[in-house]
Design an enzyme around this catalytic site. Structure first.
Site, mmCIF file in Angstrom:
data_model
loop_
_atom_site.group_PDB
_atom_site.id
_atom_site.type_symbol
_atom_site.label_atom_id
_atom_site.label_comp_id
_atom_site.label_asym_id
_atom_site.label_seq_id
_atom_site.Cartn_x
_atom_site.Cartn_y
_atom_site.Cartn_z
ATOM 1 N N LYS A 47 0.803 -1.221 0.000
ATOM 2 C CA LYS A 47 0.000 0.000 0.000
ATOM 3 C C LYS A 47 0.839 1.276 0.000
ATOM 4 O O LYS A 47 0.433 2.290 -0.575
ATOM 5 C CB LYS A 47 -0.968 -0.003 1.181
ATOM 6 N N ASP A 83 -10.117 2.328 2.425
ATOM 7 C CA ASP A 83 -10.202 1.723 3.759
ATOM 8 C C ASP A 83 -10.824 2.694 4.758
ATOM 9 O O ASP A 83 -11.660 2.309 5.587
ATOM 10 C CB ASP A 83 -8.812 1.322 4.255
#
Length: 251
Positions: A47, A83
């Site tokens: 990420k 997220d």
């Protein structure tokens, strides 16, 4: 989950899992760009690395410093972080509105940072981050992982979020039992990001009468936001939820 979403929306698309070693992430992103992919979901440990490869980052991805969702527009690569809002979407869908609430996050890693960002955008009144090594946390002022700090923070909390690896291992039962859940206020919520199994923390919280929410909702809602970014259409959340539940429950 995504296969069910594509089918429900009538889209000719597939989700393909690709295992990528860290040293090959740049080549894989280049290949996806060449293949004119809609985009990609990104999991650990990539990420942070993919954020640096993007041509443009959303405000959330920029501020969090990580991207879990990529969207291709021609040769232009956009990095998003779904997220953070996926977590708050799940809270609201489950019946908890973070606005004006006091929240306590256990852990200070990337997941905790995304959760904290989402809670701030929902106007949470306060966010306490408790970390085992608070002096190493650079994105916020973290509180130390001490018994007294946990008790005082828990006593003020409307929402407790476990963003540590504790829920992944039953061997951490002693650590979880040491959490002063009895000091949480009446009506408090307890949350974990773990979605594939029941956790001891949520079991202990439910036994004490607190509301609980696991990580399935976050997984579905971050995926729903990714689906909307890739396709420009409304996500079929119910179809995604049913597919996820069937997969995890073995039905």
């Amino acid at each position: 989950m995504f296969e069910a979403a594509f089918a429900a929306a009538g889209l000719d698309a597939v989700m393909i899992p690709i295992g990528v070693p860290p040293e090959a992430i740049e080549q894989v992103i280049a290949a996806l760009r060449a293949m004119r992919a809609f985009g990609a979901s990104v999991t650990l440990p990539h990420k942070l690395a993919v954020a640096a490869l993007c041509d443009e980052l959303s405000p959330a991805a920029h501020d969090i410093g990580a991207a879990n969702c990529l969207r291709f527009d021609g040769d232009h690569l956009f990095g998003h972080n779904t997220d953070c809002h996926g977590y708050t979407d799940a809270l609201v869908a489950g019946g908890f509105d973070p606005e004006g609430k006091r929240c306590v996050i256990l852990g200070a890693g990337g997941a905790a940072r995304a959760v904290a960002y989402g809670l701030r955008t929902m106007d949470a009144a306060a966010i306490d981050v408790i970390a085992r090594r608070p002096q190493q946390v650079t994105w916020t002022t973290a509180r130390p992982w001490t018994a007294s700090e946990r008790r005082s923070s828990f006593a003020r909390a409307d929402l407790l979020i476990d963003a540590t690896p504790m829920g992944l291992d039953d061997g951490d039962a002693a650590t979880i039992d040491a959490l002063p859940l009895d000091t949480l206020r009446s009506g408090a919520w307890v949350s974990t990001l773990v979605y594939h199994r029941s956790t001891i923390l949520l079991e202990r919280a439910a036994q004490r009468g607190y509301f609980t929410i696991d990580g399935r909702g976050m997984l579905v809602h971050q995926g729903a936001r990714a689906f909307a970014l890739w396709t420009g259409t409304a996500p079929p959340i119910q179809a995604m939820q049913r597919a996820l539940d069937a997969s995890l429950d073995g039905t």
